[in-house]
Design an enzyme around this catalytic site. Structure first.
Site, PDB file in Angstrom:
ATOM      1  N   LYS A 120       0.863  -1.189   0.000  1.00  0.00           N
ATOM      2  CA  LYS A 120       0.000   0.000   0.000  1.00  0.00           C
ATOM      3  C   LYS A 120       0.889   1.225   0.000  1.00  0.00           C
ATOM      4  CE  LYS A 120      -4.508   0.947   0.509  1.00  0.00           C
ATOM      5  NZ  LYS A 120      -5.673   0.090   0.241  1.00  0.00           N
TER       6      LYS A 120
HETATM    7  N1  GLU Z   1      -7.411   0.124  -2.907  1.00  0.00           N
HETATM    8  C1  GLU Z   1      -8.192  -1.047  -3.128  1.00  0.00           C
HETATM    9  C2  GLU Z   1      -8.222  -1.904  -1.897  1.00  0.00           C
HETATM   10  O1  GLU Z   1      -8.047  -1.420  -0.794  1.00  0.00           O
HETATM   11  C3  GLU Z   1      -7.779  -1.799  -4.391  1.00  0.00           C
HETATM   12  C4  GLU Z   1      -6.368  -2.291  -4.406  1.00  0.00           C
HETATM   13  C5  GLU Z   1      -5.959  -2.851  -5.766  1.00  0.00           C
HETATM   14  O2  GLU Z   1      -6.768  -2.959  -6.649  1.00  0.00           O
HETATM   15  O3  GLU Z   1      -4.766  -3.171  -5.885  1.00  0.00           O
HETATM   16  O4  GLU Z   1      -8.497  -3.080  -1.941  1.00  0.00           O
END
Ligand code: GLU
Length: 430
Positions: A120
């Site tokens: 992240k």
């Molecule tokens: N931000 C989204 C989540 O928290 C999607 C992450 C992604 O598609 O890599 O799952």
């Protein structure tokens, strides 16, 4: 987490600054007794992010002043594949938050069995205070700073709070310019014309909807006529609300950072969305009664969708919640203390690592389509998403029934065991 065990706290965080990471530690502590004993020697791997990068992101503002922002990219675990997870622009982003979000990505990716680790990123910034050119410079500089970590087979960012298709296009372009080739697979959630996937926009909300339908069926709750409250009216909350309304449910309460509105007959979700875009707020929607936040949580609904930020459902408002199902569209919306209260009050919590996994599942489809340069129809995407979400829900539900544990614990057992099994099989290097 037992704070006596100070080895669980990395030296770069203090007990006071643990934030959402503390929630995650407690979740791991709660699941550990249910994990396969053969995997326990590896369990500490889950509370130690593999690597965390903190970057300075300086940009020239439109008025000529140079402003510095703090950015992060954390790769929590890469045992099952490349890092995967979104990038968040928010004034309250912290390292602790990004660590927790990266860890939840590790578990989530394993729950739906997509071949990724968890990562992240984020920038501590209020993007609403920046002009478009400033936002582009910020995004491109951040992308350059995390360039040493990302790549289609290393770590693949995606949208999260306050980031969108345009931001992904800038990251893809910045990475590609540095590579001297177009590398569409470096991010997901891109515009469809740049290798994005059909269905990605609604995917997280659609996954929330599918999981809730599955949960409702098992507790004998009918979706047509069900009353729904939705917290958060962004990408996830709006899509979920729309899908519930289309299925015959009544979306009676909506809350976002601008306020809360109520209509006992159910909102026309598309109309609310148009109003929100045109006016920048929920207030003023026709036939809506403005209510306060306390009233929102206490609404007499069957289904509550939490699709805003972390730590929204705490020991303070959890006792007021009357919904039969709480679906976590956000990451980490419920604190560990609130989890216990909801359990006592027989509120069925469909946990984030399952409920909101539709987004990363279609991100995986996007990445596969980019790599193979072969694109699927929206029907194919939605039907594959439906299958993966329903299978994951069934696996978690059955484990919860068999072991007599909460859905969150069951989802963590499934996810953690997949991660730890990969870790164990790979073994320790050197
Ligand atoms: N931000 C989204 C989540 O928290 C999607 C992450 C992604 O598609 O890599 O799952």
């Amino acid at each position: 987490m037992n704070m006596q065990n100070t080895t669980a706290i990395p030296s770069y965080l203090s007990i006071e600054s643990l934030g959402p990471w503390a929630t995650y530690l407690t979740q791991i502590e709660r699941v550990t007794p249910y994990l396969d004993k053969a995997l326990l020697p590896w369990v500490e791997t889950l509370i130690r992010p593999k690597r965390a990068l903190i970057v300075d992101v300086p940009i020239r503002l439109d008025n000529g002043v140079i402003a510095h922002y703090e950015g992060y990219r954390v790769q929590h675990n890469l045992s099952r594949g490349p890092g995967k997870g979104g990038i968040r622009f928010h004034p309250e982003v912290t390292l602790s938050e990004v660590m927790a979000l990266s860890a939840w990505m590790t578990i989530k990716n394993a729950v739906v069995n997509v071949p990724y680790g968890g990562a992240k990123g984020g920038i501590r910034v209020d993007p609403k205070k920046l002009s478009m050119p400033e936002l582009e410079r910020l995004t491109r500089r951040y992308a350059s700073e995390i360039n040493i970590l990302i790549g289609p087979d290393r770590d693949i960012p995606a949208p999260d709070i306050n980031t969108n298709e345009q931001v992904m296009a800038w990251i893809m372009d910045t990475f590609s310019m540095n590579q001297g080739r177009t590398a569409t697979g470096v991010v997901t959630g891109k515009p469809v014309t740049l290798g994005g996937s059909l269905g990605r926009h609604d995917a997280t909300g659609r996954g929330v909807f599918i999981c809730t339908v599955e949960a409702a069926r098992r507790i004998g709750l009918s979706i047509p006529g069900a009353r729904v409250a939705v917290q958060g009216f962004g990408n996830v909350g709006e899509a979920a609300a729309r899908l519930f309304a289309d299925a015959g449910a009544k979306v009676v309460a909506i809350q976002d950072e601008t306020g809360s509105i109520f209509n006992p007959n159910g909102f026309d979700v598309r109309r609310v969305h148009r109003h929100r875009i045109e006016t920048g707020q929920l207030a003023g929607v026709p036939d809506a009664e403005a209510i306060d936040a306390e009233h929102f949580w206490a609404c007499d609904v069957d289904i509550l969708v939490a699709a805003a930020l972390e730590n929204q459902i705490t020991e303070h408002n959890a006792p007021a919640i009357r919904a039969r199902i709480l679906a976590e569209g956000a990451n980490g919306p419920t604190t560990p203390e609130a989890d216990l209260i909801l359990q006592d009050n027989k509120v069925l919590v469909v946990p984030d690592v399952l409920a909101n996994a539709g987004g990363v599942t279609v991100s995986y489809f996007e990445w596969v389509q980019d790599i193979s340069a072969f694109f699927w129809t929206e029907e194919e995407i939605n039907s594959r998403l439906d299958r993966i979400m329903r299978d994951a829900f069934a696996a978690v539900w059955d484990a919860a029934q068999n072991k007599g544990i909460l859905l969150r614990t069951a989802a963590f057992v499934l996810g953690c065991e997949r991660v730890l099994m990969a870790r164990k099989l790979r073994g320790l290097y050197p």
